[in-house]
Design a protein around this motif. Structure first.
Motif, mmCIF file in Angstrom:
data_model
loop_
_atom_site.group_PDB
_atom_site.id
_atom_site.type_symbol
_atom_site.label_atom_id
_atom_site.label_comp_id
_atom_site.label_asym_id
_atom_site.label_seq_id
_atom_site.Cartn_x
_atom_site.Cartn_y
_atom_site.Cartn_z
ATOM 1 N N ARG A 1 0.832 -1.199 0.000
ATOM 2 C CA ARG A 1 0.000 0.000 0.000
ATOM 3 C C ARG A 1 0.875 1.261 0.000
ATOM 4 O O ARG A 1 0.636 2.199 -0.768
ATOM 5 C CB ARG A 1 -0.919 0.000 1.223
ATOM 6 N N THR B 1 1.038 3.903 -2.993
ATOM 7 C CA THR B 1 0.677 5.285 -2.660
ATOM 8 C C THR B 1 1.752 6.224 -3.188
ATOM 9 O O THR B 1 1.454 7.258 -3.798
ATOM 10 C CB THR B 1 0.517 5.465 -1.135
ATOM 11 N N LEU C 1 -6.664 2.304 -3.525
ATOM 12 C CA LEU C 1 -6.264 3.356 -2.589
ATOM 13 C C LEU C 1 -7.364 4.396 -2.412
ATOM 14 O O LEU C 1 -7.606 4.879 -1.300
ATOM 15 C CB LEU C 1 -4.964 4.018 -3.052
ATOM 16 N N TYR D 1 -9.156 5.274 1.063
ATOM 17 C CA TYR D 1 -9.154 6.649 1.546
ATOM 18 C C TYR D 1 -10.579 7.128 1.822
ATOM 19 O O TYR D 1 -10.847 7.725 2.864
ATOM 20 C CB TYR D 1 -8.475 7.564 0.525
#
Length: 121
Positions: free
Chosen positions: A15, A19, A53, A57
């Motif tokens: 992750r 990111t 992602l 989020y």
């Protein structure tokens, strides 16, 4: 079988890696195709992680917002003056205001009330 904590750590590392890639691509000003070609990344893989992602989020933002809402009990505020015919009705929830007038579509009002009810559930 891999222990759970190792699996979680691996997921966190992936992750963080993706990111960084998504942020770098955005800051580069390149299109996704250009960035992926330059860095040897498959576009499908890039879009998969970008979507993943974004969902994470958005979920995190909803959870944080829900944690800040302490009381959803409606509070009736006395009117400073009576409502005259034709005046709008304003409902305020936090920093959101809903204004209903004589011309407000019944469909829009119904859908808005359904969304508010779902948020309460």
């Amino acid at each position: 079988m891999i222990p759970t904590n190792t699996r979680v750590t691996a997921q966190q590392i992936r992750r963080q890696h993706w990111t960084k890639i998504v942020q770098e691509r955005h800051e580069s000003g390149l299109t996704v195709r250009e960035y992926c070609q330059t860095h040897g990344i498959r576009e499908k893989q890039y879009y998969y992680w970008q979507h993943k992602l974004r969902v994470e989020y958005a979920t995190q933002m909803v959870e944080e917002h829900a944690a800040t809402v302490t009381d959803t009990t409606p509070v009736l505020v006395p009117l400073a003056q009576p409502i005259a015919p034709g005046d709008p009705i304003r409902l305020t929830i936090g920093n959101c205001t809903l204004e209903v007038t004589e011309t407000t579509s019944q469909t829009v009002l119904l859908k808005t009330l359904q969304v508010l009810q779902q948020m309460q559930d």
